[in-house]
Design a protein around this motif. Structure first.
Motif, PDB file in Angstrom:
ATOM      1  N   ALA A   1      -9.258   7.714   5.650  1.00 51.24           N
ATOM      2  CA  ALA A   1      -8.289   8.251   6.890  1.00 51.24           C
ATOM      3  C   ALA A   1      -8.921   7.467   8.614  1.00 51.24           C
ATOM      4  CB  ALA A   1      -8.401   9.207   7.246  1.00 51.24           C
ATOM      5  N   ILE A   2     -10.526   7.277   8.049  1.00 48.63           N
ATOM      6  CA  ILE A   2     -11.305   6.929   9.544  1.00 48.63           C
ATOM      7  C   ILE A   2     -10.934   5.251   8.803  1.00 48.63           C
ATOM      8  CG2 ILE A   2     -13.429   6.641  10.668  1.00 48.63           C
ATOM      9  CD1 ILE A   2     -13.361   9.493   9.904  1.00 48.63           C
ATOM     10  N   ILE A   3     -11.508   4.395   8.135  1.00 52.75           N
ATOM     11  CA  ILE A   3     -11.514   3.408   7.744  1.00 52.75           C
ATOM     12  C   ILE A   3      -9.911   2.293   8.093  1.00 52.75           C
ATOM     13  CG2 ILE A   3     -11.618   1.627   5.825  1.00 52.75           C
ATOM     14  CD1 ILE A   3     -14.149   3.049   7.226  1.00 52.75           C
ATOM     15  N   ASP A   4      -9.185   3.156   8.240  1.00 49.57           N
ATOM     16  CA  ASP A   4      -7.883   3.097   8.405  1.00 49.57           C
ATOM     17  C   ASP A   4      -6.872   2.921   9.034  1.00 49.57           C
ATOM     18  OD1 ASP A   4      -7.091   2.645   5.437  1.00 49.57           O
ATOM     19  OD2 ASP A   4      -5.755   4.712   5.545  1.00 49.57           O
ATOM     20  N   ALA A   5      -7.755   4.050  10.324  1.00 51.80           N
ATOM     21  CA  ALA A   5      -7.155   3.806  11.786  1.00 51.80           C
ATOM     22  C   ALA A   5      -8.803   2.740  12.355  1.00 51.80           C
ATOM     23  CB  ALA A   5      -8.206   4.843  12.297  1.00 51.80           C
ATOM     24  N   ALA A   6      -9.672   2.159  11.687  1.00 55.48           N
ATOM     25  CA  ALA A   6     -10.639   1.193  12.081  1.00 55.48           C
ATOM     26  C   ALA A   6      -9.971   0.011  11.288  1.00 55.48           C
ATOM     27  CB  ALA A   6     -12.017   1.234  11.215  1.00 55.48           C
ATOM     28  N   GLN A   7      -9.510  -0.252  10.432  1.00 54.01           N
ATOM     29  CA  GLN A   7      -7.976  -1.001  10.569  1.00 54.01           C
ATOM     30  C   GLN A   7      -7.727  -1.675  11.206  1.00 54.01           C
ATOM     31  OE1 GLN A   7      -9.150  -3.544   7.447  1.00 54.01           O
ATOM     32  NE2 GLN A   7      -7.813  -4.942   9.259  1.00 54.01           N
ATOM     33  N   GLN A   8      -7.044  -0.930  12.148  1.00 54.95           N
ATOM     34  CA  GLN A   8      -5.978  -1.470  12.890  1.00 54.95           C
ATOM     35  C   GLN A   8      -6.284  -1.480  14.004  1.00 54.95           C
ATOM     36  OE1 GLN A   8      -3.724   2.448  13.266  1.00 54.95           O
ATOM     37  NE2 GLN A   8      -2.693   2.269  11.736  1.00 54.95           N
ATOM     38  N   VAL A   9      -7.661  -1.213  14.185  1.00 56.85           N
ATOM     39  CA  VAL A   9      -8.912  -0.817  15.434  1.00 56.85           C
ATOM     40  C   VAL A   9      -9.107  -2.880  15.195  1.00 56.85           C
ATOM     41  CG1 VAL A   9     -10.507  -1.201  16.794  1.00 56.85           C
ATOM     42  CG2 VAL A   9      -9.229   1.033  16.564  1.00 56.85           C
ATOM     43  N   CYS A  10      -9.158  -2.889  14.582  1.00 55.30           N
ATOM     44  CA  CYS A  10      -9.636  -4.286  13.679  1.00 55.30           C
ATOM     45  C   CYS A  10      -8.422  -5.486  14.347  1.00 55.30           C
ATOM     46  CB  CYS A  10     -10.086  -4.739  12.710  1.00 55.30           C
ATOM     47  SG  CYS A  10     -12.255  -3.566  12.724  1.00 55.30           S
ATOM     48  N   THR A  11      -6.947  -4.949  13.337  1.00 49.08           N
ATOM     49  CA  THR A  11      -6.260  -5.621  13.272  1.00 49.08           C
ATOM     50  C   THR A  11      -5.631  -6.261  14.588  1.00 49.08           C
ATOM     51  OG1 THR A  11      -4.675  -4.445  12.423  1.00 49.08           O
ATOM     52  CG2 THR A  11      -5.853  -6.157  11.093  1.00 49.08           C
ATOM     53  N   SER A  12      -5.698  -5.262  16.325  1.00 43.52           N
ATOM     54  CA  SER A  12      -5.288  -5.216  17.080  1.00 43.52           C
ATOM     55  C   SER A  12      -5.942  -6.237  18.040  1.00 43.52           C
ATOM     56  CB  SER A  12      -5.793  -3.605  17.650  1.00 43.52           C
ATOM     57  OG  SER A  12      -6.696  -3.196  18.238  1.00 43.52           O
ATOM     58  N   TYR A  13      -7.305  -6.915  17.222  1.00 46.72           N
ATOM     59  CA  TYR A  13      -7.819  -8.209  18.714  1.00 46.72           C
ATOM     60  C   TYR A  13      -8.087  -9.567  17.449  1.00 46.72           C
ATOM     61  CZ  TYR A  13     -10.067  -4.253  21.390  1.00 46.72           C
ATOM     62  OH  TYR A  13      -9.547  -3.114  22.023  1.00 46.72           O
ATOM     63  N   GLU A  14      -8.303  -8.896  16.388  1.00 43.59           N
ATOM     64  CA  GLU A  14      -7.734 -10.232  15.105  1.00 43.59           C
ATOM     65  C   GLU A  14      -7.055 -10.184  13.899  1.00 43.59           C
ATOM     66  OE1 GLU A  14     -11.285 -12.145  13.846  1.00 43.59           O
ATOM     67  OE2 GLU A  14     -12.117 -12.587  16.181  1.00 43.59           O
ATOM     68  N   LYS A  15      -5.699 -10.679  14.100  1.00 41.83           N
ATOM     69  CA  LYS A  15      -4.447 -10.376  13.262  1.00 41.83           C
ATOM     70  C   LYS A  15      -5.427 -10.651  11.878  1.00 41.83           C
ATOM     71  CE  LYS A  15      -0.947 -11.360  16.264  1.00 41.83           C
ATOM     72  NZ  LYS A  15      -0.676 -10.238  16.457  1.00 41.83           N
ATOM     73  N   ASP A  16      -5.942 -11.634  11.149  1.00 43.33           N
ATOM     74  CA  ASP A  16      -6.882 -11.816   9.912  1.00 43.33           C
ATOM     75  C   ASP A  16      -7.760 -11.314   9.801  1.00 43.33           C
ATOM     76  OD1 ASP A  16      -4.330 -12.970  10.047  1.00 43.33           O
ATOM     77  OD2 ASP A  16      -5.669 -15.167  10.249  1.00 43.33           O
ATOM     78  N   CYS A  17      -8.460 -10.128  10.160  1.00 41.83           N
ATOM     79  CA  CYS A  17      -9.909  -9.662  10.021  1.00 41.83           C
ATOM     80  C   CYS A  17     -10.241  -8.152   9.133  1.00 41.83           C
ATOM     81  CB  CYS A  17     -10.902  -8.969  11.458  1.00 41.83           C
ATOM     82  SG  CYS A  17     -12.096  -8.338  11.019  1.00 41.83           S
ATOM     83  N   LEU A  18      -9.708  -8.296   8.212  1.00 43.43           N
ATOM     84  CA  LEU A  18      -9.894  -7.491   7.056  1.00 43.43           C
ATOM     85  C   LEU A  18     -11.529  -6.848   6.822  1.00 43.43           C
ATOM     86  CD1 LEU A  18      -7.353  -9.048   4.445  1.00 43.43           C
ATOM     87  CD2 LEU A  18      -7.228  -7.209   6.111  1.00 43.43           C
ATOM     88  N   ILE A  19     -11.328  -5.370   6.700  1.00 46.34           N
ATOM     89  CA  ILE A  19     -12.190  -4.730   6.172  1.00 46.34           C
ATOM     90  C   ILE A  19     -12.527  -4.653   4.346  1.00 46.34           C
ATOM     91  CG2 ILE A  19     -13.811  -2.314   5.744  1.00 46.34           C
ATOM     92  CD1 ILE A  19     -12.645  -1.584   8.947  1.00 46.34           C
ATOM     93  N   LYS A  20     -13.142  -4.951   3.681  1.00 44.57           N
ATOM     94  CA  LYS A  20     -13.779  -4.881   2.823  1.00 44.57           C
ATOM     95  C   LYS A  20     -13.861  -3.740   1.834  1.00 44.57           C
ATOM     96  CE  LYS A  20     -12.441  -7.886   0.077  1.00 44.57           C
ATOM     97  NZ  LYS A  20     -11.102  -8.149  -0.576  1.00 44.57           N
ATOM     98  N   ARG A  21     -13.490  -2.858   1.572  1.00 40.12           N
ATOM     99  CA  ARG A  21     -13.793  -1.410   0.785  1.00 40.12           C
ATOM    100  C   ARG A  21     -14.214  -2.129  -0.351  1.00 40.12           C
ATOM    101  NH1 ARG A  21      -9.062   3.202   2.846  1.00 40.12           N
ATOM    102  NH2 ARG A  21      -8.430   1.024   4.802  1.00 40.12           N
TER     103      ARG A  21
END
Length: 75
Positions: A55-75
């Motif tokens: 759940a924390i990673i999902d929220a972190a992904q939202q933070v990342c894409t708010s600054y760079e739309k193509d940035c992905l956290i690889k799990r």
């Protein structure tokens, strides 16, 4: 729980700093660090199990894409 992740499509050092600050402010996160040079995200969180950490990673992904739309956290 502390885990490291690779960030894909991280193109801006300034954005990485903003992502790091935003992720650090998420509920349950003790500390987050992003290395722009290695495109590595390390999250230290209070999550006790994998589901809570996800759940924390999902929220972190939202933070990342708010600054760079193509940035992905690889799990």
């Amino acid at each position: 729980m502390r885990k490291a992740f690779k960030l894909e499509n991280l193109d801006c050092a300034n954005c990485a700093a903003k992502m790091e600050a935003g992720i650090s402010q998420l509920s349950g996160v003790n500390k987050a660090t992003i290395s722009f040079m290695t495109s590595k995200l390390v999250i230290d969180a209070e999550a006790d199990d994998a589901e809570a950490f996800a759940a924390i990673i999902d929220a972190a992904q939202q933070v990342c894409t708010s600054y760079e739309k193509d940035c992905l956290i690889k799990r």
